[in-house]
Design a protein around this motif. Structure first.
Motif, PDB file in Angstrom:
ATOM      1  N   UNK A   1       0.834  -1.209   0.000  1.00  0.00           N
ATOM      2  CA  UNK A   1       0.000   0.000   0.000  1.00  0.00           C
ATOM      3  C   UNK A   1       0.861   1.248   0.000  1.00  0.00           C
ATOM      4  N   UNK A   2       1.875   1.226   0.842  1.00  0.00           N
ATOM      5  CA  UNK A   2       2.800   2.360   0.932  1.00  0.00           C
ATOM      6  C   UNK A   2       3.499   2.591  -0.412  1.00  0.00           C
ATOM      7  N   UNK A   3       3.895   1.496  -1.052  1.00  0.00           N
ATOM      8  CA  UNK A   3       4.612   1.583  -2.330  1.00  0.00           C
ATOM      9  C   UNK A   3       3.724   2.201  -3.417  1.00  0.00           C
ATOM     10  N   UNK A   4       2.449   1.795  -3.440  1.00  0.00           N
ATOM     11  CA  UNK A   4       1.516   2.327  -4.440  1.00  0.00           C
ATOM     12  C   UNK A   4       1.274   3.823  -4.264  1.00  0.00           C
ATOM     13  N   UNK A   5       1.165   4.245  -3.017  1.00  0.00           N
ATOM     14  CA  UNK A   5       0.953   5.675  -2.755  1.00  0.00           C
ATOM     15  C   UNK A   5       2.208   6.467  -3.124  1.00  0.00           C
ATOM     16  N   UNK A   6       3.371   5.928  -2.790  1.00  0.00           N
ATOM     17  CA  UNK A   6       4.633   6.607  -3.137  1.00  0.00           C
ATOM     18  C   UNK A   6       4.761   6.779  -4.647  1.00  0.00           C
ATOM     19  N   UNK A   7       4.359   5.732  -5.382  1.00  0.00           N
ATOM     20  CA  UNK A   7       4.450   5.793  -6.846  1.00  0.00           C
ATOM     21  C   UNK A   7       3.734   7.049  -7.369  1.00  0.00           C
ATOM     22  N   UNK A   8       2.531   7.304  -6.814  1.00  0.00           N
ATOM     23  CA  UNK A   8       1.757   8.475  -7.250  1.00  0.00           C
ATOM     24  C   UNK A   8       2.373   9.770  -6.734  1.00  0.00           C
ATOM     25  N   UNK A   9       2.744   9.776  -5.453  1.00  0.00           N
ATOM     26  CA  UNK A   9       3.248  11.017  -4.849  1.00  0.00           C
ATOM     27  C   UNK A   9       4.566  11.472  -5.452  1.00  0.00           C
ATOM     28  N   UNK A  10       5.387  10.492  -5.890  1.00  0.00           N
ATOM     29  CA  UNK A  10       6.744  10.855  -6.333  1.00  0.00           C
ATOM     30  C   UNK A  10       6.855  11.075  -7.830  1.00  0.00           C
ATOM     31  N   UNK A  11       5.812  10.688  -8.571  1.00  0.00           N
ATOM     32  CA  UNK A  11       5.891  10.877 -10.031  1.00  0.00           C
ATOM     33  C   UNK A  11       6.116  12.341 -10.397  1.00  0.00           C
ATOM     34  N   UNK A  12       5.421  13.313  -9.766  1.00  0.00           N
ATOM     35  CA  UNK A  12       5.668  14.720 -10.140  1.00  0.00           C
ATOM     36  C   UNK A  12       7.102  15.161  -9.851  1.00  0.00           C
ATOM     37  N   UNK A  13       7.794  14.425  -9.004  1.00  0.00           N
ATOM     38  CA  UNK A  13       9.184  14.772  -8.669  1.00  0.00           C
ATOM     39  C   UNK A  13      10.184  14.026  -9.559  1.00  0.00           C
TER      40      UNK A  13
END
Ligand SMILES: NC(=O)c1ccc[n+]([C@@H]2O[C@H](COP(=O)([O-])OP(=O)(O)OC[C@H]3O[C@@H](n4cnc5c(N)ncnc54)[C@H](OP(=O)(O)O)[C@@H]3O)[C@@H](O)[C@H]2O)c1
Length: 237
Positions: A166-178
């Motif tokens: 779950x954490x990995x999936x959220x990170x994928x979205x949060x970090x894409x703009x970076x």
């Protein structure tokens, strides 16, 4: 020349098994390595072997991933010694025994969550201090096919890995703009010291290392969200 040459790769759980095999494979690519585990002797001999294979810089540190302060100091020393992580492989994990949830002690439950879920969260937060300003990086989270099933006698481990998923999936979205990539990998049975008995019918750690490396050398316009791979011996779906 390897597309990974000159990169800096940090790997947890590098003293044995999949992490060790991956460190040795990436050493042949000429990457700098920051490696951890608890077994200092194993890490020291791995360091010499990795240098011999072509790694220009290797930093090793032995500590328990249940120790928050030690994680932060590994990140500080790794950054200072081999440089900020271009790639973080959150690989370390363990499952002490197979037992019904009714028999899992609170101490076991906490220990399993500490290493398999809390530690990768903490270390990821540390490496993001460099990755976010640099607008580059790749985080690979080693989950397990247990995320696809509900295996009896592996309750706490499954909960930790599914939490990490779950954490990995959220990170994928949060970090894409970076500009930071996040990939989840789901190995099936691998013949390592993860379990007490040998399983020659399972994947070799060197084979799993090749599968993990393939995620790192994808073209820049390809982001691997999730990669499941298993030995022929596993046929349940
Ligand atoms: N083997 C499989 O069948 C399989 C299948 C699916 C997923 N996985 C996952 O793949 C990853 C690697 O497993 P593996 O098969 O290579 O297992 P392994 O041979 O047992 O290696 C595990 C690594 O994690 C480190 N580690 C474990 N507990 C730690 C702690 N408290 N503090 C610091 N380091 C710790 C170990 O270091 P020290 O011993 O030096 O502490 C070792 O380097 C794990 O996340 C595992 O869940 C394995």
């Amino acid at each position: 020349m390897s597309p990974l040459q000159g990169k800096c790769v940090w790997i947890t759980g590098a003293s044995k098994g999949i992490g060790r095999a991956l460190a040795l494979r990436l050493a042949r690519d000429g990457v700098g390595l920051a490696l951890c585990g608890r077994d200092l002797q194993a890490l020291s001999s791995l360091s010499s072997e990795a240098r011999g294979l072509g790694s220009p810089r290797v930093f090793v540190k032995a500590f328990d991933l249940a120790d928050d302060a030690a994680i932060v100091s590994f990140a500080r020393d790794g950054r200072g010694t081999v440089g900020p992580a271009d790639v973080l492989i959150n690989n370390a994990g363990f499952n002490p025994r197979k037992v019904p949830l009714a028999e899992v002690t609170l101490e076991e439950f906490d220990a399993i969550l500490a290493v398999n879920l809390r530690a990768p969260f903490l270390l990821t937060r540390e490496v993001l201090r460099d990755m976010i300003p640099r607008k580059a990086g790749h985080i690979v989270n080693v989950l397990s096919t247990v995320c696809h099933f509900a295996n009896e006698t592996m309750g706490a481990y499954t909960a930790a890995k599914k939490g990490f998923e779950g954490l990995s999936g959220v990170l994928l979205k949060e970090l894409r703009p970076h500009g930071i990539r996040v990939s989840a990998v789901y190995p099936g049975g691998t013949d390592t010291t993860f379990r007490a008995n040998q399983r020659p019918d399972y994947m070799k750690p060197e084979s799993v290392a090749e599968a993990l490396r393939s995620v790192l050398v994808m073209p820049d316009d390809v982001i691997v969200h999730g990669l499941t791979f298993r030995p022929a011996a596993e046929t349940n779906f």
